[in-house]
Scaffold this motif. Sequence first.
Motif, PDB file in Angstrom:
ATOM      1  N   UNK A 120       0.799  -1.150   0.113  1.00 13.22           N
ATOM      2  CA  UNK A 120      -0.016   0.008   0.001  1.00 13.22           C
ATOM      3  C   UNK A 120       0.913   1.338   0.036  1.00 13.22           C
ATOM      4  N   UNK A 121       0.792   1.967  -1.111  1.00 10.15           N
ATOM      5  CA  UNK A 121       1.483   3.398  -1.117  1.00 10.15           C
ATOM      6  C   UNK A 121       0.683   4.500  -0.703  1.00 10.15           C
ATOM      7  N   UNK A 122       0.962   5.065   0.206  1.00  9.99           N
ATOM      8  CA  UNK A 122       0.092   6.309   0.948  1.00  9.99           C
ATOM      9  C   UNK A 122       0.595   7.672   0.229  1.00  9.99           C
ATOM     10  N   UNK A 123      -0.152   8.437   0.043  1.00  9.59           N
ATOM     11  CA  UNK A 123       0.258   9.867  -0.559  1.00  9.59           C
ATOM     12  C   UNK A 123       0.546  10.740   0.835  1.00  9.59           C
ATOM     13  N   UNK A 124      -0.259  10.578   1.700  1.00  9.93           N
ATOM     14  CA  UNK A 124      -0.083  11.249   2.984  1.00  9.93           C
ATOM     15  C   UNK A 124      -0.941  10.729   4.066  1.00  9.93           C
ATOM     16  N   UNK A 125      -0.647  10.983   5.396  1.00  9.94           N
ATOM     17  CA  UNK A 125      -1.488  10.306   6.619  1.00  9.94           C
ATOM     18  C   UNK A 125      -2.550  10.911   6.934  1.00  9.94           C
ATOM     19  N   UNK A 126      -3.261  11.546   6.168  1.00 15.42           N
ATOM     20  CA  UNK A 126      -4.729  12.036   6.363  1.00 15.42           C
ATOM     21  C   UNK A 126      -5.633  10.808   6.649  1.00 15.42           C
ATOM     22  N   UNK A 142      -1.845  16.657  12.210  1.00 12.84           N
ATOM     23  CA  UNK A 142      -1.710  16.543  10.943  1.00 12.84           C
ATOM     24  C   UNK A 142      -0.581  17.676  10.626  1.00 12.84           C
ATOM     25  N   UNK A 143      -0.552  18.836  11.427  1.00 10.76           N
ATOM     26  CA  UNK A 143       0.306  20.080  11.253  1.00 10.76           C
ATOM     27  C   UNK A 143       1.323  19.960  12.533  1.00 10.76           C
ATOM     28  N   UNK A 180       6.687  16.241  -1.723  1.00  7.92           N
ATOM     29  CA  UNK A 180       5.756  17.638  -1.837  1.00  7.92           C
ATOM     30  C   UNK A 180       6.779  18.716  -1.012  1.00  7.92           C
ATOM     31  N   UNK A 181       6.460  19.952  -1.210  1.00  3.83           N
ATOM     32  CA  UNK A 181       6.968  21.044  -0.386  1.00  3.83           C
ATOM     33  C   UNK A 181       6.460  21.238   0.971  1.00  3.83           C
ATOM     34  N   UNK A 182       5.178  20.486   1.436  1.00  7.13           N
ATOM     35  CA  UNK A 182       4.613  20.488   2.619  1.00  7.13           C
ATOM     36  C   UNK A 182       3.384  21.456   2.844  1.00  7.13           C
ATOM     37  N   UNK A 183       2.904  22.022   1.674  1.00  7.90           N
ATOM     38  CA  UNK A 183       1.883  22.964   1.845  1.00  7.90           C
ATOM     39  C   UNK A 183       0.777  22.323   2.380  1.00  7.90           C
ATOM     40  N   UNK A 184       0.276  20.925   2.022  1.00  7.78           N
ATOM     41  CA  UNK A 184      -0.860  20.562   2.700  1.00  7.78           C
ATOM     42  C   UNK A 184      -0.705  19.899   3.922  1.00  7.78           C
ATOM     43  N   UNK A 185       0.326  18.934   4.159  1.00  5.19           N
ATOM     44  CA  UNK A 185       0.502  18.147   5.139  1.00  5.19           C
ATOM     45  C   UNK A 185       1.948  17.725   5.295  1.00  5.19           C
TER      46      UNK A 185
END
Length: 552
Positions: free
Chosen positions: A346-352, A385-386, A448-453
């Motif tokens: 499973x490849x996750x784009x981010x931990x939301x 998440x932040x 990512x540059x971290x703008x979302x999470x």
Amino acid sequence: MVNERKDLPIPDDTVLPVKIYRRIAGAHVHAYAEFIAKFRVFLQDRPGSLADFASLIAGCGGNISFFHYDRSLHSNRVVAEVQMSTKEAIDTLLQSLQENQYMPEESPSSRDDIQITSLDSVLEIKVRLKNEPGTLAAFANLLKSHGANVIYMLYDEDIDPEASDIALATKDLKEIDRLLDVVNKSGYYYRVLYRGADAREAEHMIGLKLVEKFFLKIRRLLPDKEFDEIKSIVDSSQDLFADLVHFYEEAGNYLEAGDVFEKILTLASKSRTRVGARFTVAEMPLLKFGPDVTLHSFRLPTSENIYLFESGEEVVMIDAGYGIYYQDIKKLMEAKSLDPSRVRRIYLTHPDADHAGTSGFFAEEYSSEVFMHPGSRDVIVHSNRAFGTTGRMANLNKYYTRLINKFTESRFPRKITFFSISDLGNEGAFRIIDTFRIGSLRFDVLESHGGHIPGHVFFLNREHGLIFTSDFLINVQSLSSEDKAVLSVYRYLLTNPNSDSQVFRNETNSLRELITNLDQGLKRSARQMTIFPGHGHYYSADMLADALSQKK
């Protein structure tokens, strides 16, 4: 001036926080008005508390000249000013308050319960009360006899000596009619300021607790049975209740941010009502890549996507959906002849939660290996998440993460395989940190540059022009009106759920530029870029401008 005062000594055995004054100038309208005590006590949040408190004061001959209670600010705290004829009478009143166990401070074990979840039985009136001892007690006892709980009251003699604003709630809708009838027959002059009907106005109504305002919002979105399920979850968990209170306190500080988070949190609540027989998905057309790879794409009930690559005996998942959907996702896979036990990676784009929530379930049951950016570690460990960021939304993000994880039963794996964070060059404005293969397909992991999470990545396959962008470049046009209304996608894309809104906007522009450039190169070989967002249908680069637009 009548209001000139002189401080007087407080009895040694008084435990209440109190100030005692004597008026030293001006003509006294009432004989009992010469001595004044102003104090704070904590009452139980239940019908009759105000009546009992006011009756005790009246029994000591006191006249209430100031009274303030706002249940939305504090469920139990009351500030009162009482006029008495003698200093001895004030001492007797204070002694009586202590004997009747009116607390000088909040009980540490008190629970801030949710009581009002329907607007029908909420009433706010302005009522005329004579400025003399016992008047408030008489009216409060009338409210008590009808089971009405006062949720707000303001009386201030200096503003209007014979008018009080009172908001109250009853358990029975019909009791409001009976109460108003008795108030009218008893000769009170009053004016109705609000009666439960206007849901939008009630969101700003004084006296409603923050969590009650939340439940009033989701009641408009959910049937009664589903609403009761959500409320029972909050009632059963002290930690969840506390997080919801903290979330609303923070959201109240930043109204614009709070509005967006509130709607996303409502969406998470709705996920609990879309399981089992009510679980539905939007299936997108199958895509085949060469002889050995097939891509299955599904949009789950609350709009988030999962992608399943079938390659030989292996199934590889990209993003995993809310944890609450785990059993339903397995049944969906079985219905499509995809054995869940074949999910090796499973490849996750981010931990939301909406993109990672089932990953821990798959790892536990089938030993699926879960891959994430190492920046996700602190987000998961601290349920924030932040995590690591500062600024005006840091606390709001923290409580939002805890709430949404609990509501949607998010579960992360005990062991995570983190991407290597190698320096493999750049693709446009993004660093390539790792690679992986699914059958004959090779993917680059773009950081990512971290703008979302923190810990967000994109997955790019150049040969076939595939890019998985998750919560960047969402296909708004393909979402249902319900999805868009709850998600507030237009604002969601641009501002508040992101760790750094300006960085997020810059990243979005960089992704557009990257995709456009890659698409131009692919067209020379009769191919094109396809964008696989976290929400909405996948789409081609030619549709990029249309997919992102939404009428306000």
